[in-house]
Scaffold this active site. Structure first.
Site, PDB file in Angstrom:
ATOM      1  N   GLN A  68      20.170  58.284  58.465  1.00  0.00           N
ATOM      2  CA  GLN A  68      20.646  59.633  57.998  1.00  0.00           C
ATOM      3  C   GLN A  68      21.679  60.388  58.982  1.00  0.00           C
ATOM      4  O   GLN A  68      22.377  61.558  58.920  1.00  0.00           O
ATOM      5  CB  GLN A  68      20.278  60.576  56.910  1.00  0.00           C
ATOM      6  CG  GLN A  68      21.095  60.997  55.934  1.00  0.00           C
ATOM      7  CD  GLN A  68      21.801  60.307  55.045  1.00  0.00           C
ATOM      8  OE1 GLN A  68      22.145  58.970  55.201  1.00  0.00           O
ATOM      9  NE2 GLN A  68      23.127  61.223  54.692  1.00  0.00           N
ATOM     10  N   ALA A  89      25.126  63.944  52.385  1.00  0.00           N
ATOM     11  CA  ALA A  89      23.358  64.690  52.294  1.00  0.00           C
ATOM     12  C   ALA A  89      23.023  65.092  54.228  1.00  0.00           C
ATOM     13  O   ALA A  89      23.118  63.918  54.531  1.00  0.00           O
ATOM     14  CB  ALA A  89      22.427  63.487  51.559  1.00  0.00           C
ATOM     15  N   SER A  94      18.399  62.829  51.710  1.00  0.00           N
ATOM     16  CA  SER A  94      19.781  61.407  50.964  1.00  0.00           C
ATOM     17  C   SER A  94      18.965  61.021  49.749  1.00  0.00           C
ATOM     18  O   SER A  94      17.835  60.316  49.591  1.00  0.00           O
ATOM     19  CB  SER A  94      19.843  60.846  51.960  1.00  0.00           C
ATOM     20  OG  SER A  94      20.417  59.546  51.814  1.00  0.00           O
ATOM     21  N   HIS A  96      19.852  57.844  49.586  1.00  0.00           N
ATOM     22  CA  HIS A  96      19.992  56.851  49.919  1.00  0.00           C
ATOM     23  C   HIS A  96      18.172  56.232  50.595  1.00  0.00           C
ATOM     24  O   HIS A  96      17.661  54.661  50.396  1.00  0.00           O
ATOM     25  CB  HIS A  96      20.845  55.836  50.937  1.00  0.00           C
ATOM     26  CG  HIS A  96      22.229  56.561  50.804  1.00  0.00           C
ATOM     27  ND1 HIS A  96      22.145  54.617  50.557  1.00  0.00           N
ATOM     28  CD2 HIS A  96      22.976  56.770  50.616  1.00  0.00           C
ATOM     29  CE1 HIS A  96      23.555  55.188  49.556  1.00  0.00           C
ATOM     30  NE2 HIS A  96      23.923  56.022  49.211  1.00  0.00           N
ATOM     31  N   ASP A 103      25.747  51.906  46.676  1.00  0.00           N
ATOM     32  CA  ASP A 103      26.626  52.268  47.393  1.00  0.00           C
ATOM     33  C   ASP A 103      27.482  50.569  46.805  1.00  0.00           C
ATOM     34  O   ASP A 103      28.004  49.683  47.565  1.00  0.00           O
ATOM     35  CB  ASP A 103      27.507  52.812  48.412  1.00  0.00           C
ATOM     36  CG  ASP A 103      26.870  54.261  48.711  1.00  0.00           C
ATOM     37  OD1 ASP A 103      27.014  55.501  47.679  1.00  0.00           O
ATOM     38  OD2 ASP A 103      27.177  54.973  49.950  1.00  0.00           O
ATOM     39  N   GLU A 154      31.320  60.611  42.668  1.00  0.00           N
ATOM     40  CA  GLU A 154      31.609  59.200  43.896  1.00  0.00           C
ATOM     41  C   GLU A 154      31.112  58.691  43.066  1.00  0.00           C
ATOM     42  O   GLU A 154      29.375  58.015  42.832  1.00  0.00           O
ATOM     43  CB  GLU A 154      30.148  59.127  44.394  1.00  0.00           C
ATOM     44  CG  GLU A 154      30.564  60.690  45.889  1.00  0.00           C
ATOM     45  CD  GLU A 154      30.091  59.808  46.949  1.00  0.00           C
ATOM     46  OE1 GLU A 154      28.236  59.026  46.774  1.00  0.00           O
ATOM     47  OE2 GLU A 154      29.330  61.128  48.181  1.00  0.00           O
ATOM     48  N   TRP A 156      31.286  55.486  42.882  1.00  0.00           N
ATOM     49  CA  TRP A 156      30.488  53.644  43.393  1.00  0.00           C
ATOM     50  C   TRP A 156      29.182  54.214  43.502  1.00  0.00           C
ATOM     51  O   TRP A 156      28.466  53.515  44.332  1.00  0.00           O
ATOM     52  CB  TRP A 156      31.044  53.751  45.116  1.00  0.00           C
ATOM     53  CG  TRP A 156      30.816  54.894  46.281  1.00  0.00           C
ATOM     54  CD1 TRP A 156      29.689  55.235  46.942  1.00  0.00           C
ATOM     55  CD2 TRP A 156      32.512  55.594  46.656  1.00  0.00           C
ATOM     56  NE1 TRP A 156      30.517  56.450  47.679  1.00  0.00           N
ATOM     57  CE2 TRP A 156      31.159  56.877  47.362  1.00  0.00           C
ATOM     58  CE3 TRP A 156      33.381  56.304  45.683  1.00  0.00           C
ATOM     59  CZ2 TRP A 156      32.039  57.908  47.435  1.00  0.00           C
ATOM     60  CZ3 TRP A 156      33.822  57.744  46.400  1.00  0.00           C
ATOM     61  CH2 TRP A 156      33.827  58.112  46.923  1.00  0.00           C
ATOM     62  N   HIS A 157      28.411  55.779  44.084  1.00  0.00           N
ATOM     63  CA  HIS A 157      27.221  55.781  44.148  1.00  0.00           C
ATOM     64  C   HIS A 157      26.200  55.580  42.898  1.00  0.00           C
ATOM     65  O   HIS A 157      26.449  56.846  41.816  1.00  0.00           O
ATOM     66  CB  HIS A 157      26.948  57.010  44.493  1.00  0.00           C
ATOM     67  CG  HIS A 157      25.470  57.645  44.998  1.00  0.00           C
ATOM     68  ND1 HIS A 157      24.646  57.651  46.202  1.00  0.00           N
ATOM     69  CD2 HIS A 157      24.656  58.041  44.521  1.00  0.00           C
ATOM     70  CE1 HIS A 157      24.087  58.538  46.247  1.00  0.00           C
ATOM     71  NE2 HIS A 157      23.588  58.556  45.081  1.00  0.00           N
TER      72      HIS A 157
END
Length: 190
Positions: A68, A89, A94, A96, A103, A154, A156-157
């Protein structure tokens, strides 16, 4: 676990203890890692989508703190910190990094539609918008709610919040995790 611009991970370089690789299609060169419960849920979700003729791929999943740092730094270098903060982020902030976010992409659509708004018009984007909650996932950054989430839309997230929470959010029409938890929005870093 809420992670946003007001709620960083603790410690900032947190790494989940139970990362596994789910058996799902991934984008080129992508190593998919998710926490064990989220990985099992994503396998069920992708299988269900596949039985409906929809081919979802993982374009990004777990990212370490170091990854990140690099990714966010590249966005800042490309477009400046203010713009980067609307789509990426900061390290330690984040989703993730939790191992609970991924994603997605559509295997039947070209790379031009990865990580862009057009994902919502793909078969994969439409399918997750309608069915992700059934598997414990939410589209984490919905349209028009940047003042709450801190991020642009987003489609896709996806974020794993668990089936009970995701279904409750859908049933009650609550679009963001912040609102579901009864917390103030986090449009910017404190």
């Amino acid at each position: 676990m809420l992670v946003n611009k007001h709620h960083p991970l603790n410690p900032l370089d947190y790494q989940p203890p139970d990362l596994v690789t789910p058996n799902v299609p991934a984008g080129p060169g992508e190593l998919v890692l998710l926490r064990r419960e989220a990985a099992a849920a994503v396998e069920r979700m992708f299988a269900a989508a596949g039985s409906n003729g929809v081919s979802i791929t993982v374009q990004s999943s777990y990212r370490s703190y170091a990854t990140q740092v690099s990714l966010y730094g590249s966005y800042v270098a490309q477009k400046g910190q203010e713009s980067a903060d609307t789509s990426s982020a900061r390290p330690g902030y984040s989703e993730h990094q939790t191992g609970l976010a991924l994603d997605i992409g559509d295997a039947n659509v070209g790379a031009d539609c990865e990580f862009t708004i057009c994902v919502e018009e793909t078969a994969a984007g439409r399918w997750v918008a309608a069915h992700a909650a059934d598997y414990g996932f939410v589209v984490r950054y919905p349209p028009g709610l940047q003042a709450v989430t801190g991020y642009l839309y987003e489609p896709w997230h996806l974020r794993y919040v668990g089936t009970a929470a995701a279904l409750d959010m859908r049933a009650r029409g609550i679009p963001t995790y912040e609102q579901y938890l009864g917390l103030q929005g986090a449009p910017g870093y404190k």
